[in-house]
Structures are given as C-alpha cells and as structure tokens.
Design a protein around this motif. Structure first.
Motif, PDB file in Angstrom:
ATOM      1  N   ASN A  57      29.908  -0.426 -32.186  1.00 51.13           N
ATOM      2  CA  ASN A  57      28.908  -1.022 -33.061  1.00 51.13           C
ATOM      3  C   ASN A  57      28.123   0.083 -33.758  1.00 51.13           C
ATOM      4  O   ASN A  57      27.868   1.133 -33.172  1.00 51.13           O
ATOM      5  CB  ASN A  57      27.968  -1.921 -32.266  1.00 51.13           C
ATOM      6  CG  ASN A  57      28.688  -3.126 -31.700  1.00 51.13           C
ATOM      7  OD1 ASN A  57      29.743  -3.498 -32.176  1.00 51.13           O
ATOM      8  ND2 ASN A  57      28.115  -3.728 -30.687  1.00 51.13           N
ATOM      9  N   THR A  58      27.760  -0.168 -35.014  1.00 51.51           N
ATOM     10  CA  THR A  58      26.969   0.782 -35.785  1.00 51.51           C
ATOM     11  C   THR A  58      25.830   0.030 -36.455  1.00 51.51           C
ATOM     12  O   THR A  58      25.772  -1.204 -36.407  1.00 51.51           O
ATOM     13  CB  THR A  58      27.832   1.462 -36.873  1.00 51.51           C
ATOM     14  OG1 THR A  58      28.245   0.460 -37.818  1.00 51.51           O
ATOM     15  CG2 THR A  58      29.046   2.161 -36.280  1.00 51.51           C
ATOM     16  N   LEU A  59      24.956   0.741 -37.111  1.00 52.56           N
ATOM     17  CA  LEU A  59      23.881   0.090 -37.849  1.00 52.56           C
ATOM     18  C   LEU A  59      24.450  -0.758 -38.985  1.00 52.56           C
ATOM     19  O   LEU A  59      23.929  -1.823 -39.293  1.00 52.56           O
ATOM     20  CB  LEU A  59      22.895   1.124 -38.389  1.00 52.56           C
ATOM     21  CG  LEU A  59      22.040   1.827 -37.327  1.00 52.56           C
ATOM     22  CD1 LEU A  59      21.188   2.918 -37.956  1.00 52.56           C
ATOM     23  CD2 LEU A  59      21.171   0.835 -36.593  1.00 52.56           C
ATOM     24  N   ASP A  60      25.524  -0.289 -39.609  1.00 58.40           N
ATOM     25  CA  ASP A  60      26.156  -1.050 -40.688  1.00 58.40           C
ATOM     26  C   ASP A  60      26.959  -2.237 -40.163  1.00 58.40           C
ATOM     27  O   ASP A  60      27.081  -3.259 -40.849  1.00 58.40           O
ATOM     28  CB  ASP A  60      27.077  -0.151 -41.514  1.00 58.40           C
ATOM     29  CG  ASP A  60      26.302   0.873 -42.328  1.00 58.40           C
ATOM     30  OD1 ASP A  60      25.140   0.588 -42.682  1.00 58.40           O
ATOM     31  OD2 ASP A  60      26.855   1.954 -42.589  1.00 58.40           O
ATOM     32  N   GLU A  61      27.550  -2.104 -38.979  1.00 56.19           N
ATOM     33  CA  GLU A  61      28.348  -3.175 -38.366  1.00 56.19           C
ATOM     34  C   GLU A  61      27.874  -3.396 -36.919  1.00 56.19           C
ATOM     35  O   GLU A  61      28.552  -3.021 -35.969  1.00 56.19           O
ATOM     36  CB  GLU A  61      29.835  -2.821 -38.360  1.00 56.19           C
ATOM     37  CG  GLU A  61      30.470  -2.766 -39.727  1.00 56.19           C
ATOM     38  CD  GLU A  61      31.944  -2.468 -39.624  1.00 56.19           C
ATOM     39  OE1 GLU A  61      32.721  -3.446 -39.548  1.00 56.19           O
ATOM     40  OE2 GLU A  61      32.308  -1.288 -39.597  1.00 56.19           O
ATOM     41  N   PRO A  62      26.699  -4.006 -36.767  1.00 56.67           N
ATOM     42  CA  PRO A  62      26.123  -4.134 -35.425  1.00 56.67           C
ATOM     43  C   PRO A  62      26.857  -5.103 -34.511  1.00 56.67           C
ATOM     44  O   PRO A  62      26.649  -5.085 -33.300  1.00 56.67           O
ATOM     45  CB  PRO A  62      24.692  -4.607 -35.695  1.00 56.67           C
ATOM     46  CG  PRO A  62      24.755  -5.276 -37.019  1.00 56.67           C
ATOM     47  CD  PRO A  62      25.810  -4.543 -37.792  1.00 56.67           C
ATOM     48  N   ARG A  63      27.731  -5.939 -35.047  1.00 54.04           N
ATOM     49  CA  ARG A  63      28.455  -6.904 -34.216  1.00 54.04           C
ATOM     50  C   ARG A  63      29.975  -6.710 -34.301  1.00 54.04           C
ATOM     51  O   ARG A  63      30.740  -7.642 -34.150  1.00 54.04           O
ATOM     52  CB  ARG A  63      28.073  -8.331 -34.599  1.00 54.04           C
ATOM     53  CG  ARG A  63      26.590  -8.602 -34.317  1.00 54.04           C
ATOM     54  CD  ARG A  63      26.197 -10.034 -34.275  1.00 54.04           C
ATOM     55  NE  ARG A  63      27.043 -10.934 -33.531  1.00 54.04           N
ATOM     56  CZ  ARG A  63      26.972 -11.165 -32.217  1.00 54.04           C
ATOM     57  NH1 ARG A  63      26.111 -10.502 -31.478  1.00 54.04           N
ATOM     58  NH2 ARG A  63      27.779 -12.043 -31.642  1.00 54.04           N
TER      59      ARG A  63
END
Length: 94
Positions: A57-63
């Motif tokens: 998970n990243t800030l751009d793709e949190p899910r």
C-alpha cells in the motif's frame, strides 16, 4: 515445502464454522472443502486479502492490498472453492 496452511473451528458466539486458508503459491488452488458433521446448505461470507508478493500500500494506492468481503453459499457441507494466489481467505459459514 508446503506452500499453504489452514485451520478451522467453530465460533461459539455466532455459531459459524470458520475456515482460515493461506495460499503462498503464485497459482490459485482449486480444492474441495469438506465439513464433517455438518449437513444441509451453508451460507456466509468470504473475506480475502490477496496480492503479488511485492505489492504494498502507498499514499497513492492505500488499498492496493486490502481485505475484500463477498457473500457465499454452498449446497452442502462438501463444496469446491478456489483460493486465490498469494492470499489469505477466511470463510465464515452457518
């Protein structure tokens, strides 16, 4: 080496049979689940978390990697089920 693990039991509070299955392979596993001592149709939910081994998970793709819940039903205590690649699945059935 075994690339999967599972455990099952009864949730006394809800009366649900709970099956937890981890598939560490990069291929889906088509299995037959058999719940001895049960009879009749079963229904409930499947909660699955799956992704490639390097997914995060990243800030751009949190899910990107997150649990997905779906209703399931089966005609009896012995049924086929496909456990996705690189996943953990919890079946909660009544």
């Amino acid at each position: 080496a075994k690339n999967y693990a599972f455990v099952s039991g009864l949730d006394d509070k809800t009366g649900e049979t709970v099956i937890k299955f981890a598939n560490a392979t990069d291929l889906p596993m088509d299995l037959t689940v058999s719940l001895g001592g049960k009879s009749g149709a079963l229904s409930g939910k499947a909660i699955t978390m799956a992704g490639a081994p390097d997914d995060e998970n990243t800030l751009d793709e949190p899910r990107r990697v997150a649990p997905v819940e779906k209703p399931v039903s089966f005609g009896g205590p012995k049924f086929p089920y496909t456990f996705p690649a690189c996943s953990v699945t919890v079946l909660r059935l009544k």
